[in-house]
Structure formats: structure tokens, C-alpha cells
Design a protein around this motif. Structure first.
Motif, mmCIF file in Angstrom:
data_model
loop_
_atom_site.group_PDB
_atom_site.id
_atom_site.type_symbol
_atom_site.label_atom_id
_atom_site.label_comp_id
_atom_site.label_asym_id
_atom_site.label_seq_id
_atom_site.Cartn_x
_atom_site.Cartn_y
_atom_site.Cartn_z
ATOM 1 N N VAL A 41 0.839 -1.203 0.000
ATOM 2 C CA VAL A 41 0.000 0.000 0.000
ATOM 3 C C VAL A 41 0.872 1.249 0.000
ATOM 4 C CG1 VAL A 41 -1.515 1.392 1.460
ATOM 5 C CG2 VAL A 41 -2.103 -0.964 0.965
ATOM 6 N N LEU A 157 -5.428 1.163 -3.958
ATOM 7 C CA LEU A 157 -5.813 1.769 -2.677
ATOM 8 C C LEU A 157 -4.754 2.765 -2.228
ATOM 9 C CD1 LEU A 157 -7.641 1.856 -0.127
ATOM 10 C CD2 LEU A 157 -6.277 -0.054 0.769
ATOM 11 N N ALA A 168 -5.453 4.078 4.781
ATOM 12 C CA ALA A 168 -5.235 2.788 4.117
ATOM 13 C C ALA A 168 -4.962 1.697 5.142
ATOM 14 C CB ALA A 168 -4.066 2.899 3.140
ATOM 15 N N ILE A 171 -8.215 0.643 6.694
ATOM 16 C CA ILE A 171 -8.997 -0.199 5.784
ATOM 17 C C ILE A 171 -8.456 -1.621 5.769
ATOM 18 C CG2 ILE A 171 -9.603 -0.566 3.356
ATOM 19 C CD1 ILE A 171 -9.642 2.508 3.059
#
Length: 207
Positions: A41, A157, A168, A171
Motif C-alpha cells: 500500500v 488503494l 489505508a 482499511i
């Protein structure tokens, strides 16, 4: 933690970042748990900065993931079922082997297709795919598709959230908790079914 990864990688060269994208999914597959999703990420967020490119990042991360999958699949094919049945591998029980074979009989290719999305048991799926002797070509194709789809989602993302890496992380944590609850429910169901069946076998009248 995710802020620390972001600070470290944001000052690294693109070549080191691509190397990280290759290495961390491989390590996470072979030696779980490992925070590969968080690092990927962060790499997605670095795409928004122009440090690395979108498509190469997805391909390299997927390659690392697939290499780890293939290694565990190969080790699974070399694991003698008789050794497991005899209880000589302490980290794999006979019940686990039977359950895995039942799952692969019913859902084998779906498990392979979505294996990358099932955090916590990715390694188990790839290993038992080998133990269950699923056809190698189809298995590799489906696991590659799984890796590509998953890393497209995770890198996207990071890309769209940019510097908001904490969001992030939240999530990913939520997603991980949902998957854990789902896996726990499946394990509980299997355990209950096993004990109920054993109870009825013990108490059923013998002919």
C-alpha cells in the motif's frame, strides 16, 4: 508503523522499491505473518508521487507473490500423504489433511482463484493445493490471476489515498478482521460438524 514504512521508502531509490515489491509478497507467502500488504500500500502511495510506475508495480508484486505460491505448492507435492496420516509432521494433523482435501474437492479452483484475498491462510492454501495434487497448469494460471487482481486492488488503494496512509492502514485492518471472523466461523462450523458426527457414531446402535 505504516508512517515509518512510508518515510523509509519515500527516500529510497525506485530500484529498491521495486525490489521490496518483489520480495515482501514472496516472504509473506513463505514465512507468514509478514506485513506485506502494508508495504505494498505504501508503494502504491509512492506511485502518486511519481517515484515508481503503476503497471510495473502490480506486475512485480504479483510475480513475488506467485513465486511464493509456487514454492509452497511444490513443497506440498513433495510431501508424502502417508507421512501426514502417520502423524509424523507435527505441524499438520491428519484432520487438517482430510479437511483440506474435502475443501479442494468441493471448492478447489475457487480457493486458488481467491487465495490471495484470504489473509492468514494463503500459505496453507498453496501448500495443500500441492498436497492435494491439483493440476499444476490450471493452479498456476488461477493463482497468478488471484495475485494480479489482489495487487491491483491494494496498489490502487495506496495510489488513490496518496499520503493518507493511515486511512489505508485502517482499511486493511478492517478487512483483515473481517477475514479472521469469517475463517473463525468456518473453523467453528467444521469443528462442530466433526464432534457431532463423532457423537452420533459413538451412540448409534451397532448392528
Amino acid at each position: 508503523m505504516i508512517d515509518a514504512y512510508y518515510q523509509q521508502l519515500s527516500t529510497a531509490s525506485p530500484y529498491l522499491i521495486y525490489l521490496a515489491l518483489l520480495a515482501v509478497p514472496f516472504i509473506e507467502n513463505v514465512f507468514p505473518p509478514f506485513p506485506s500488504d502494508v508495504i505494498i500500500v505504501v508503494c502504491g502511495a509512492l506511485i502518486a508521487k511519481g517515484t515508481i510506475a503503476f503497471i510495473p508495480a502490480i506486475l512485480i508484486a504479483s510475480l513475488g507473490s506467485e513465486a511464493g505460491f509456487i514454492l509452497l505448492y511444490y513443497l506440498g507435492t513433495k510431501t508424502d500423504k502417508n507421512i501426514i496420516q502417520a502423524g509424523r509432521l507435527k505441524f499438520i494433523s491428519r484432520d487438517a489433511l482430510q479437511t483440506a482435501e474435502e475443501w479442494f474437492t468441493k471448492y478447489g479452483y475457487f480457493l486458488i482463484l481467491f487465495n490471495r484475498f484470504i489473509s492468514g491462510v494463503r500459505s496453507v492454501i498453496s501448500f495443500f493445493a500441492g498436497v492435494s495434487e491439483l493440476p499444476v497448469k490450471r493452479t498456476i494460471v488461477l493463482s497468478s490471476v488471484s495475485a494480479l487482481l489482489y495487487h491491483t486492488v491494494i496498489i490502487s488503494l495506496g495510489f488513490f489515498l496518496g499520503t493518507k496512509v493511515q486511512e489505508a492502514d485502517a482499511i486493511l485492518s478492517l478487512y483483515g478482521n473481517i477475514v479472521l471472523v469469517f475463517i473463525a466461523a468456518i473453523v467453528l462450523f467444521i469443528a462442530l460438524r466433526f464432534y457431532i458426527n463423532r457423537f452420533y457414531r459413538k451412540n448409534s446402535p451397532k448392528s
